[in-house]
Design a protein around this motif. Structure first.
Motif, PDB file in Angstrom:
ATOM      1  N   THR A 150       2.263  -4.881 -40.054  1.00 32.83           N
ATOM      2  CA  THR A 150       2.796  -4.514 -38.570  1.00 32.83           C
ATOM      3  C   THR A 150       2.506  -5.340 -38.489  1.00 32.83           C
ATOM      4  N   ALA A 151       3.238  -6.041 -36.926  1.00 33.46           N
ATOM      5  CA  ALA A 151       2.938  -6.340 -34.926  1.00 33.46           C
ATOM      6  C   ALA A 151       2.280  -4.969 -34.447  1.00 33.46           C
ATOM      7  N   LYS A 152       1.194  -5.418 -34.097  1.00 37.54           N
ATOM      8  CA  LYS A 152       1.076  -3.974 -33.050  1.00 37.54           C
ATOM      9  C   LYS A 152       1.933  -4.697 -32.133  1.00 37.54           C
ATOM     10  N   ASP A 153       2.455  -2.916 -31.287  1.00 37.79           N
ATOM     11  CA  ASP A 153       3.966  -2.844 -30.794  1.00 37.79           C
ATOM     12  C   ASP A 153       3.340  -3.486 -29.042  1.00 37.79           C
ATOM     13  N   GLU A 154       2.670  -4.494 -28.930  1.00 39.86           N
ATOM     14  CA  GLU A 154       2.574  -5.050 -28.101  1.00 39.86           C
ATOM     15  C   GLU A 154       3.379  -7.036 -27.725  1.00 39.86           C
ATOM     16  N   GLU A 155       3.512  -7.402 -26.607  1.00 40.63           N
ATOM     17  CA  GLU A 155       4.747  -8.512 -26.060  1.00 40.63           C
ATOM     18  C   GLU A 155       3.712  -9.604 -27.041  1.00 40.63           C
ATOM     19  N   LYS A 156       2.250  -9.526 -26.744  1.00 36.60           N
ATOM     20  CA  LYS A 156       1.640 -10.560 -27.151  1.00 36.60           C
ATOM     21  C   LYS A 156       1.328 -10.441 -28.034  1.00 36.60           C
TER      22      LYS A 156
END
Length: 198
Positions: free
Chosen positions: A134-140
């Motif tokens: 998964t992608a990290k839980d940050e906007e970027k």
């Protein structure tokens, strides 16, 4: 010898299509003259270089993978391709979360990717069946992966992977089958190349 950072089209013109190296298309050129005969050594060397540049490996890394594959059960060439295809940077590329393998490597190095809920910053991390990426839980992080997912031309996902683009999540279902490897090459020639070296 360090990882190659030079002009990518130069390598593609010499070795043929390397989808993991760049997404850009080469202009169509006429075929080279058939009179130039290649030696057996050159044929094996080109197959080895194809594998090396596609996956973005150093010579030492590729030799290490060949040795691991030689000790495993089964065909050395098949095991070698499975080891390379199950690397985290390659899985991200195959899922479409990165446009190229170098871009996937950068996402991993900059800690934008989680495997089973933990940050993994090693591109050569070997994924296993039932791993959740998964992608990290940050906007970027989500923006980078979303841009890759939207800009990537739709390609058929291999059956060993499942993608949930809305959740920025990918799942490794099983070990890859050799017919789904993204590179057209003869892995036995690579094994033969290294068997002559040692």
């Amino acid at each position: 010898m360090a990882r190659y950072r030079g002009p990518r089209f130069k390598k593609i013109r010499r070795l043929g299509d390397l989808p993991g190296l760049t997404r850009k298309e080469l202009p169509v050129r006429s075929e080279q003259s058939l009179s130039s005969k290649k030696s057996q050594y050159r044929i094996r060397l080109e197959e080895k270089q194809k594998l090396r540049f596609h996956y973005g490996l150093t010579e030492r890394q590729l030799l290490k993978y060949v040795r691991i594959a030689g000790k495993a059960k089964g065909s050395t060439g098949q095991v070698l391709l499975q080891l390379l295809e199950m690397r985290l940077d390659n899985i991200l590329f195959r899922l479409g979360m990165a446009a190229t393998i170098p871009q996937a490597r950068q996402l991993v190095n900059h800690r934008h990717v989680l495997v089973n809920g933990r940050i993994v910053d090693i591109p050569s991390y070997r994924c296993k069946p039932e791993d959740i990426i998964t992608a990290k839980d940050e906007e970027k992080s989500r923006t980078l992966i979303q841009n890759s997912l939207q800009s990537a031309p739709f390609k058929r996902l291999p059956p060993h992977l499942t993608l949930h683009p809305v959740q920025y999540k990918g799942l490794v279902n099983q070990i890859i089958d050799s017919k789904w490897v993204g590179l057209k090459m003869n892995e036995l020639l690579v094994v033969e190349y290294y068997s002559r070296q040692t």
